[in-house]
Design an enzyme around this catalytic site. Structure first.
Site, PDB file in Angstrom:
ATOM      1  N   GLU A 100       0.850  -1.201   0.000  1.00 58.39           N
ATOM      2  CA  GLU A 100       0.000   0.000   0.000  1.00 58.39           C
ATOM      3  C   GLU A 100       0.881   1.244   0.000  1.00 58.39           C
ATOM      4  O   GLU A 100       1.987   1.248   0.543  1.00 58.39           O
ATOM      5  CB  GLU A 100      -0.839   0.033   1.281  1.00 58.39           C
ATOM      6  CG  GLU A 100      -2.067  -0.869   1.236  1.00 58.39           C
ATOM      7  CD  GLU A 100      -3.322  -0.088   1.625  1.00 58.39           C
ATOM      8  OE1 GLU A 100      -3.677   0.853   0.889  1.00 58.39           O
ATOM      9  OE2 GLU A 100      -3.915  -0.418   2.662  1.00 58.39           O
ATOM     10  N   ASP A 101       0.339   2.309  -0.565  1.00 57.63           N
ATOM     11  CA  ASP A 101       1.029   3.600  -0.530  1.00 57.63           C
ATOM     12  C   ASP A 101       1.021   4.171   0.881  1.00 57.63           C
ATOM     13  O   ASP A 101       2.025   4.614   1.413  1.00 57.63           O
ATOM     14  CB  ASP A 101       0.385   4.591  -1.509  1.00 57.63           C
ATOM     15  CG  ASP A 101      -1.140   4.665  -1.381  1.00 57.63           C
ATOM     16  OD1 ASP A 101      -1.739   3.880  -0.621  1.00 57.63           O
ATOM     17  OD2 ASP A 101      -1.743   5.523  -2.052  1.00 57.63           O
ATOM     18  N   ILE A 102      -0.176   4.161   1.484  1.00 57.32           N
ATOM     19  CA  ILE A 102      -0.326   4.778   2.803  1.00 57.32           C
ATOM     20  C   ILE A 102      -1.436   4.060   3.555  1.00 57.32           C
ATOM     21  O   ILE A 102      -2.441   3.681   2.964  1.00 57.32           O
ATOM     22  CB  ILE A 102      -0.607   6.293   2.660  1.00 57.32           C
ATOM     23  CG1 ILE A 102      -0.560   7.017   4.009  1.00 57.32           C
ATOM     24  CG2 ILE A 102      -1.923   6.569   1.959  1.00 57.32           C
ATOM     25  CD1 ILE A 102      -0.391   8.534   3.866  1.00 57.32           C
ATOM     26  N   ASP A 104      -3.992   4.714   6.595  1.00 60.86           N
ATOM     27  CA  ASP A 104      -4.573   5.795   7.405  1.00 60.86           C
ATOM     28  C   ASP A 104      -5.422   5.125   8.487  1.00 60.86           C
ATOM     29  O   ASP A 104      -4.894   4.655   9.496  1.00 60.86           O
ATOM     30  CB  ASP A 104      -5.379   6.675   6.435  1.00 60.86           C
ATOM     31  CG  ASP A 104      -5.927   7.940   7.061  1.00 60.86           C
ATOM     32  OD1 ASP A 104      -6.968   7.861   7.726  1.00 60.86           O
ATOM     33  OD2 ASP A 104      -5.331   9.018   6.869  1.00 60.86           O
ATOM     34  N   SER A 105      -6.734   5.011   8.283  1.00 62.50           N
ATOM     35  CA  SER A 105      -7.583   4.351   9.280  1.00 62.50           C
ATOM     36  C   SER A 105      -7.366   2.827   9.275  1.00 62.50           C
ATOM     37  O   SER A 105      -7.632   2.149  10.259  1.00 62.50           O
ATOM     38  CB  SER A 105      -9.058   4.632   8.981  1.00 62.50           C
ATOM     39  OG  SER A 105      -9.427   4.021   7.760  1.00 62.50           O
ATOM     40  N   GLY A 106      -6.909   2.306   8.140  1.00 62.88           N
ATOM     41  CA  GLY A 106      -6.719   0.862   8.016  1.00 62.88           C
ATOM     42  C   GLY A 106      -7.940   0.140   7.465  1.00 62.88           C
ATOM     43  O   GLY A 106      -7.917  -1.081   7.301  1.00 62.88           O
ATOM     44  N   THR A 108      -9.184   0.137   4.436  1.00 61.42           N
ATOM     45  CA  THR A 108      -8.858  -0.499   3.149  1.00 61.42           C
ATOM     46  C   THR A 108      -8.125  -1.815   3.394  1.00 61.42           C
ATOM     47  O   THR A 108      -8.466  -2.853   2.812  1.00 61.42           O
ATOM     48  CB  THR A 108      -7.951   0.447   2.308  1.00 61.42           C
ATOM     49  OG1 THR A 108      -8.588   1.715   2.235  1.00 61.42           O
ATOM     50  CG2 THR A 108      -7.700  -0.104   0.925  1.00 61.42           C
ATOM     51  N   LYS A 132       0.015   6.396   9.147  1.00 62.41           N
ATOM     52  CA  LYS A 132      -0.407   7.432  10.106  1.00 62.41           C
ATOM     53  C   LYS A 132      -0.895   6.735  11.375  1.00 62.41           C
ATOM     54  O   LYS A 132      -2.078   6.402  11.483  1.00 62.41           O
ATOM     55  CB  LYS A 132      -1.557   8.252   9.512  1.00 62.41           C
ATOM     56  CG  LYS A 132      -1.233   8.988   8.230  1.00 62.41           C
ATOM     57  CD  LYS A 132      -2.455   9.765   7.757  1.00 62.41           C
ATOM     58  CE  LYS A 132      -2.330  10.247   6.346  1.00 62.41           C
ATOM     59  NZ  LYS A 132      -3.591  10.780   5.803  1.00 62.41           N
ATOM     60  N   ASP A 160      -2.844  11.261  -4.686  1.00 59.69           N
ATOM     61  CA  ASP A 160      -3.437  12.363  -5.443  1.00 59.69           C
ATOM     62  C   ASP A 160      -4.254  13.314  -4.592  1.00 59.69           C
ATOM     63  O   ASP A 160      -4.676  12.990  -3.475  1.00 59.69           O
ATOM     64  CB  ASP A 160      -4.368  11.789  -6.515  1.00 59.69           C
ATOM     65  CG  ASP A 160      -5.661  11.227  -5.923  1.00 59.69           C
ATOM     66  OD1 ASP A 160      -5.587  10.471  -4.920  1.00 59.69           O
ATOM     67  OD2 ASP A 160      -6.748  11.558  -6.423  1.00 59.69           O
TER      68      ASP A 160
HETATM   69  P1  5GP Z   1      -7.449   3.909   4.962  1.00 65.00           P
HETATM   70  O1  5GP Z   1      -8.423   2.907   4.417  1.00 65.00           O
HETATM   71  O2  5GP Z   1      -6.263   3.282   5.661  1.00 65.00           O
HETATM   72  O3  5GP Z   1      -8.109   4.958   5.818  1.00 65.00           O
HETATM   73  O4  5GP Z   1      -6.884   4.736   3.734  1.00 65.00           O
HETATM   74  C1  5GP Z   1      -6.107   4.120   2.764  1.00 65.00           C
HETATM   75  C2  5GP Z   1      -6.191   4.780   1.417  1.00 65.00           C
HETATM   76  O5  5GP Z   1      -6.706   6.120   1.495  1.00 65.00           O
HETATM   77  C3  5GP Z   1      -4.810   4.888   0.828  1.00 65.00           C
HETATM   78  O6  5GP Z   1      -4.499   3.756   0.060  1.00 65.00           O
HETATM   79  C4  5GP Z   1      -4.892   6.154   0.016  1.00 65.00           C
HETATM   80  O7  5GP Z   1      -5.347   5.851  -1.273  1.00 65.00           O
HETATM   81  C5  5GP Z   1      -5.917   6.985   0.740  1.00 65.00           C
HETATM   82  N1  5GP Z   1      -5.255   7.951   1.640  1.00 65.00           N
HETATM   83  C6  5GP Z   1      -5.093   7.860   2.976  1.00 65.00           C
HETATM   84  N2  5GP Z   1      -4.458   8.935   3.471  1.00 65.00           N
HETATM   85  C7  5GP Z   1      -4.203   9.737   2.394  1.00 65.00           C
HETATM   86  C8  5GP Z   1      -3.547  11.012   2.245  1.00 65.00           C
HETATM   87  O8  5GP Z   1      -3.051  11.648   3.182  1.00 65.00           O
HETATM   88  N3  5GP Z   1      -3.480  11.503   0.968  1.00 65.00           N
HETATM   89  C9  5GP Z   1      -3.986  10.854  -0.104  1.00 65.00           C
HETATM   90  N4  5GP Z   1      -3.852  11.446  -1.293  1.00 65.00           N
HETATM   91  N5  5GP Z   1      -4.609   9.654  -0.001  1.00 65.00           N
HETATM   92  C10 5GP Z   1      -4.699   9.097   1.240  1.00 65.00           C
END
Ligand code: 5GP
Length: 176
Positions: A100-102, A104-106, A108, A132, A160
């Protein structure tokens, strides 16, 4: 400072920083998978640059494939269905590394993990370039983390803002 559409962003990590984090991750992955066949599953869209650079730093010889979420309005009770496109191959016995790129909440990641269940995979690990911790709501362990960052909105290096900014070689944070 840069502008993408209506927002301003400032550099948070340079290209050099990011490449160094990836190199360190590649060395660990090389070591951990030296005796196993690895299948890298990159999660699109954000991971495309990370997978490309990580793969070229690796000295092992992994299979590489990508998955993408198809978000559409469905007829389920929640009204929204998320399916993964690209999960066509037989994963039986495979050692899978989700990239994964990033995180955040997890959310995904949790969804991907649940879809990989019952597929008979040999093992599943997770690599993310950015994490994060303050935003993370899951207890799925992250095996490889390039860099922990504060709870900021970032763009660049695959990520993006409204479709733009993915090709930036550094990472930029939203300016307050
Ligand atoms: P999660 O499901 O962990 O909250 O978020 C994961 C996905 O949300 C990442 O794969 C990414 O595509 C998007 N995302 C989370 N944080 C960021 C951020 O700070 N900037 C951008 N552009 N995308 C994010």
């Amino acid at each position: 400072m840069i502008q993408i559409r209506d927002k301003h962003f400032e550099e948070f990590l340079t290209e050099k920083d990011i490449q160094a984090y990836i190199k360190t991750l590649a060395q660990k992955i090389d070591e951990d998978y030296k005796d196993q066949e690895l299948l890298i599953l990159g999660i699109l869209n954000g991971s495309f640059l990370f997978v490309a650079d990580l793969a070229r730093f690796l000295t092992i010889d992994p299979e590489i494939s990508f998955l993408k979420f198809a978000s559409y309005e469905g007829t389920s009770s929640s009204g929204k269905v998320n399916d993964l496109i690209g999960l066509n191959e037989d994963l039986t016995g495979k050692h899978v590394l989700i990239v994964e790129d990033i995180v955040d909440s997890g959310t995904t990641l949790a969804h991907i993990m649940s879809l990989l269940k019952n597929k008979g995979v040999g093992s599943v690990k997770v690599a993310t370039l950015f994490f994060k911790p303050e935003a993370y709501k899951q207890n799925i362990p992250l095996d490889y983390v390039g860099k922990e960052i504060p709870k900021l909105f970032v763009v660049g290096y695959g990520m993006d803002y409204q479709g733009k900014g993915r090709n930036l070689t550094g990472l930029y944070q939203l300016k307050a």
